[in-house]
Design a protein around this motif. Structure first.
Motif, short mmCIF file in Angstrom:
data_model
loop_
_atom_site.label_atom_id
_atom_site.label_comp_id
_atom_site.label_asym_id
_atom_site.label_seq_id
_atom_site.Cartn_x
_atom_site.Cartn_y
_atom_site.Cartn_z
N THR A 50 0.83 -1.20 0.00
CA THR A 50 0.00 0.00 0.00
C THR A 50 0.86 1.25 0.00
O THR A 50 1.96 1.28 0.56
CB THR A 50 -0.93 0.04 1.23
N ARG A 51 0.36 2.29 -0.66
CA ARG A 51 1.05 3.57 -0.67
C ARG A 51 0.90 4.25 0.69
O ARG A 51 -0.14 4.13 1.35
CB ARG A 51 0.47 4.48 -1.75
N VAL A 52 1.94 4.95 1.10
CA VAL A 52 1.91 5.68 2.38
C VAL A 52 1.25 7.04 2.15
O VAL A 52 1.75 7.85 1.36
CB VAL A 52 3.34 5.86 2.93
N ASN A 53 0.14 7.25 2.82
CA ASN A 53 -0.59 8.52 2.72
C ASN A 53 -0.01 9.47 3.77
O ASN A 53 -0.38 9.41 4.94
CB ASN A 53 -2.08 8.29 2.94
N GLU A 54 0.92 10.32 3.35
CA GLU A 54 1.62 11.17 4.30
C GLU A 54 0.68 12.13 5.02
O GLU A 54 0.79 12.33 6.24
CB GLU A 54 2.73 11.96 3.59
N ALA A 55 -0.25 12.73 4.29
CA ALA A 55 -1.16 13.69 4.92
C ALA A 55 -2.00 13.01 6.00
O ALA A 55 -2.17 13.55 7.11
CB ALA A 55 -2.06 14.32 3.86
#
Length: 236
Positions: A50-55
Protein backbone atom coordinates in the motif's frame (compact mmCIF):
# COMPACT_ATOMS: atom_id res chain seq x y z
CA UNK A 1 30.03 4.19 64.46
CA UNK A 2 27.83 6.98 63.15
CA UNK A 3 30.57 8.27 60.88
CA UNK A 4 30.05 5.87 57.96
CA UNK A 5 26.31 6.62 57.99
CA UNK A 6 27.02 10.34 57.79
CA UNK A 7 29.44 9.82 54.91
CA UNK A 8 26.93 7.61 53.13
CA UNK A 9 24.26 10.24 53.62
CA UNK A 10 26.47 12.98 52.21
CA UNK A 11 27.43 10.78 49.28
CA UNK A 12 23.80 9.97 48.61
CA UNK A 13 22.89 13.65 48.78
CA UNK A 14 25.67 14.55 46.38
CA UNK A 15 24.55 11.74 44.08
CA UNK A 16 20.98 13.00 44.23
CA UNK A 17 22.08 16.53 43.32
CA UNK A 18 24.16 15.17 40.43
CA UNK A 19 21.20 13.12 39.20
CA UNK A 20 18.88 16.12 39.42
CA UNK A 21 21.38 18.25 37.52
CA UNK A 22 21.59 15.84 34.60
CA UNK A 23 19.67 17.09 31.55
CA UNK A 24 16.54 15.17 30.62
CA UNK A 25 17.18 13.35 27.40
CA UNK A 26 14.26 13.48 25.05
CA UNK A 27 13.96 11.12 22.13
CA UNK A 28 14.04 12.80 18.73
CA UNK A 29 10.52 13.07 17.35
CA UNK A 30 11.39 11.08 14.24
CA UNK A 31 12.50 8.17 16.46
CA UNK A 32 9.06 8.05 18.05
CA UNK A 33 7.39 8.30 14.65
CA UNK A 34 9.63 5.51 13.35
CA UNK A 35 8.63 3.25 16.23
CA UNK A 36 4.91 3.93 15.69
CA UNK A 37 5.11 3.33 11.95
CA UNK A 38 7.19 0.19 12.45
CA UNK A 39 4.51 -1.22 14.75
CA UNK A 40 1.78 -0.29 12.26
CA UNK A 41 3.62 -2.14 9.49
CA UNK A 42 4.48 -5.15 11.64
CA UNK A 43 0.88 -5.49 12.84
CA UNK A 44 -0.61 -5.07 9.37
CA UNK A 45 -2.28 -1.70 9.96
CA UNK A 46 -0.24 -0.56 6.96
CA UNK A 47 -0.54 -3.50 4.59
CA UNK A 48 2.23 -4.70 2.26
CA UNK A 49 2.11 -2.98 -1.11
CA UNK A 50 0.00 0.00 0.00
CA UNK A 51 1.05 3.57 -0.67
CA UNK A 52 1.91 5.68 2.38
CA UNK A 53 -0.59 8.52 2.72
CA UNK A 54 1.62 11.17 4.30
CA UNK A 55 -1.16 13.69 4.92
CA UNK A 56 -3.34 11.10 6.68
CA UNK A 57 -0.46 9.80 8.80
CA UNK A 58 0.60 13.32 9.80
CA UNK A 59 -2.93 13.96 11.00
CA UNK A 60 -3.16 10.61 12.79
CA UNK A 61 0.19 10.97 14.56
CA UNK A 62 -0.01 14.73 15.11
CA UNK A 63 3.31 15.49 13.43
CA UNK A 64 4.58 17.47 10.46
CA UNK A 65 5.93 15.90 7.28
CA UNK A 66 9.58 16.44 8.27
CA UNK A 67 9.78 13.81 11.09
CA UNK A 68 7.49 11.53 9.09
CA UNK A 69 9.83 11.58 6.09
CA UNK A 70 12.87 11.04 8.32
CA UNK A 71 11.09 8.00 9.77
CA UNK A 72 10.31 6.68 6.30
CA UNK A 73 14.00 6.89 5.37
CA UNK A 74 14.90 4.77 8.41
CA UNK A 75 12.20 2.22 7.62
CA UNK A 76 13.38 2.08 4.02
CA UNK A 77 16.88 1.21 5.25
CA UNK A 78 15.28 -1.58 7.33
CA UNK A 79 13.53 -2.97 4.27
CA UNK A 80 10.02 -2.19 5.53
CA UNK A 81 9.31 0.68 3.11
CA UNK A 82 10.12 1.33 -0.54
CA UNK A 83 10.85 4.96 -1.42
CA UNK A 84 9.51 5.82 -4.86
CA UNK A 85 11.19 8.72 -6.71
CA UNK A 86 8.75 11.65 -6.84
CA UNK A 87 5.93 9.33 -5.82
CA UNK A 88 6.30 9.07 -2.05
CA UNK A 89 6.63 5.73 -0.28
CA UNK A 90 5.05 2.30 -0.31
CA UNK A 91 5.00 -0.45 2.32
CA UNK A 92 7.38 -3.16 1.14
CA UNK A 93 5.77 -6.36 -0.05
CA UNK A 94 6.25 -9.83 1.41
CA UNK A 95 6.96 -12.84 -0.77
CA UNK A 96 6.88 -16.48 0.27
CA UNK A 97 10.21 -17.09 -1.48
CA UNK A 98 12.00 -14.27 0.36
CA UNK A 99 10.56 -15.33 3.71
CA UNK A 100 11.64 -18.89 3.06
CA UNK A 101 15.22 -17.75 2.63
CA UNK A 102 15.04 -15.44 5.65
CA UNK A 103 13.77 -18.18 7.95
CA UNK A 104 16.37 -20.64 6.69
CA UNK A 105 19.08 -18.23 7.81
CA UNK A 106 17.30 -17.13 10.98
CA UNK A 107 16.65 -20.67 12.20
CA UNK A 108 20.36 -21.43 11.84
CA UNK A 109 21.45 -18.25 13.60
CA UNK A 110 19.09 -18.71 16.52
CA UNK A 111 20.01 -22.39 16.81
CA UNK A 112 23.66 -21.41 17.24
CA UNK A 113 22.68 -18.65 19.68
CA UNK A 114 20.71 -21.08 21.86
CA UNK A 115 23.58 -23.57 21.89
CA UNK A 116 26.04 -20.89 22.99
CA UNK A 117 23.63 -19.36 25.51
CA UNK A 118 23.16 -22.75 27.18
CA UNK A 119 26.87 -22.74 28.00
CA UNK A 120 27.42 -19.03 28.65
CA UNK A 121 24.30 -17.60 30.30
CA UNK A 122 24.50 -16.97 34.04
CA UNK A 123 21.82 -18.05 36.50
CA UNK A 124 20.71 -14.40 36.72
CA UNK A 125 20.41 -14.30 32.91
CA UNK A 126 18.23 -17.40 32.94
CA UNK A 127 16.06 -15.91 35.68
CA UNK A 128 15.47 -12.84 33.50
CA UNK A 129 14.45 -15.06 30.59
CA UNK A 130 12.04 -16.91 32.86
CA UNK A 131 10.48 -13.62 33.98
CA UNK A 132 10.12 -12.54 30.36
CA UNK A 133 8.47 -15.85 29.48
CA UNK A 134 6.02 -15.33 32.36
CA UNK A 135 5.00 -11.99 30.83
CA UNK A 136 4.66 -13.64 27.43
CA UNK A 137 2.32 -16.25 28.91
CA UNK A 138 0.24 -13.49 30.53
CA UNK A 139 -0.10 -11.69 27.17
CA UNK A 140 -1.09 -14.98 25.54
CA UNK A 141 -3.76 -15.65 28.17
CA UNK A 142 -5.11 -12.13 27.70
CA UNK A 143 -5.01 -12.48 23.88
CA UNK A 144 -2.88 -9.33 23.76
CA UNK A 145 -1.03 -9.77 20.48
CA UNK A 146 0.62 -6.33 20.52
CA UNK A 147 2.44 -6.77 23.85
CA UNK A 148 3.05 -10.46 23.16
CA UNK A 149 4.81 -9.59 19.89
CA UNK A 150 7.05 -7.04 21.63
CA UNK A 151 8.05 -9.41 24.44
CA UNK A 152 8.46 -12.33 22.03
CA UNK A 153 10.87 -10.17 20.02
CA UNK A 154 12.68 -9.27 23.25
CA UNK A 155 13.00 -12.94 24.26
CA UNK A 156 14.60 -13.95 20.97
CA UNK A 157 16.94 -10.95 21.08
CA UNK A 158 17.90 -11.76 24.68
CA UNK A 159 18.84 -15.35 23.82
CA UNK A 160 20.95 -14.10 20.90
CA UNK A 161 22.65 -11.58 23.20
CA UNK A 162 23.41 -14.35 25.72
CA UNK A 163 25.34 -16.20 23.03
CA UNK A 164 28.13 -13.73 23.75
CA UNK A 165 28.92 -13.58 20.04
CA UNK A 166 28.98 -10.00 18.71
CA UNK A 167 29.05 -11.03 15.04
CA UNK A 168 26.03 -13.29 15.46
CA UNK A 169 24.17 -10.52 17.27
CA UNK A 170 24.94 -7.99 14.51
CA UNK A 171 23.79 -10.26 11.68
CA UNK A 172 20.67 -11.24 13.61
CA UNK A 173 19.73 -7.61 14.23
CA UNK A 174 19.90 -6.83 10.51
CA UNK A 175 17.45 -9.62 9.76
CA UNK A 176 15.00 -9.01 12.57
CA UNK A 177 13.39 -5.87 11.16
CA UNK A 178 12.35 -7.88 8.10
CA UNK A 179 11.25 -10.90 10.12
CA UNK A 180 9.11 -9.18 12.76
CA UNK A 181 6.19 -8.75 10.35
CA UNK A 182 6.26 -12.45 9.56
CA UNK A 183 6.36 -13.41 13.22
CA UNK A 184 3.35 -11.22 13.91
CA UNK A 185 1.49 -12.81 10.99
CA UNK A 186 2.09 -16.23 12.54
CA UNK A 187 0.29 -15.05 15.70
CA UNK A 188 -2.88 -14.57 13.66
CA UNK A 189 -3.10 -18.36 13.67
CA UNK A 190 -4.39 -19.23 17.15
CA UNK A 191 -3.04 -22.77 16.82
CA UNK A 192 0.47 -21.48 16.02
CA UNK A 193 0.28 -18.93 18.82
CA UNK A 194 -0.55 -21.66 21.33
CA UNK A 195 2.27 -23.83 20.00
CA UNK A 196 4.80 -21.00 20.22
CA UNK A 197 4.20 -20.38 23.92
CA UNK A 198 4.77 -24.05 24.71
CA UNK A 199 7.86 -24.15 22.50
CA UNK A 200 9.36 -21.19 24.37
CA UNK A 201 8.96 -23.07 27.64
CA UNK A 202 10.79 -26.07 26.20
CA UNK A 203 13.66 -23.94 24.95
CA UNK A 204 14.07 -22.23 28.33
CA UNK A 205 13.99 -25.60 30.11
CA UNK A 206 16.82 -26.84 27.87
CA UNK A 207 18.81 -23.66 28.54
CA UNK A 208 18.31 -24.09 32.30
CA UNK A 209 19.50 -27.71 32.03
CA UNK A 210 22.60 -26.50 30.11
CA UNK A 211 21.65 -28.90 27.33
CA UNK A 212 23.12 -27.04 24.36
CA UNK A 213 22.21 -29.66 21.75
CA UNK A 214 18.54 -29.82 22.79
CA UNK A 215 18.25 -26.03 23.19
CA UNK A 216 19.60 -25.59 19.66
CA UNK A 217 17.33 -28.23 18.16
CA UNK A 218 14.22 -26.82 19.83
CA UNK A 219 15.06 -23.28 18.77
CA UNK A 220 15.71 -24.35 15.18
CA UNK A 221 12.40 -26.22 15.04
CA UNK A 222 10.54 -23.30 16.64
CA UNK A 223 11.84 -20.70 14.17
CA UNK A 224 11.50 -22.96 11.13
CA UNK A 225 7.90 -23.82 12.07
CA UNK A 226 6.99 -20.13 12.24
CA UNK A 227 8.43 -19.68 8.76
CA UNK A 228 6.36 -22.58 7.45
CA UNK A 229 3.14 -21.15 8.87
CA UNK A 230 3.74 -17.71 7.36
CA UNK A 231 4.71 -19.05 3.95
CA UNK A 232 1.55 -21.17 3.91
CA UNK A 233 -0.54 -18.12 4.81
CA UNK A 234 1.01 -16.07 2.02
CA UNK A 235 0.57 -18.87 -0.50
CA UNK A 236 -3.07 -19.20 0.56
Amino acid sequence: MALPDAIDGEAMSAHGVAEAARPIRRRPLHDEVTERLRDMIVEGQLAPGTRVNEAALCGQLGVSRTPLREALKILAAEGLVDLLPRRGARVAGLSAAELGELFEVLSGLERTAAELAAARASEADLARLTALQARIEQHHAARNRHDYAHDNHALHEAIVALSGNAVLKEVHARLMTRVRRARYMALLSQERWDESVAEHAGILAALAARDARRAGELMHRHVARTGEVVRAALAG
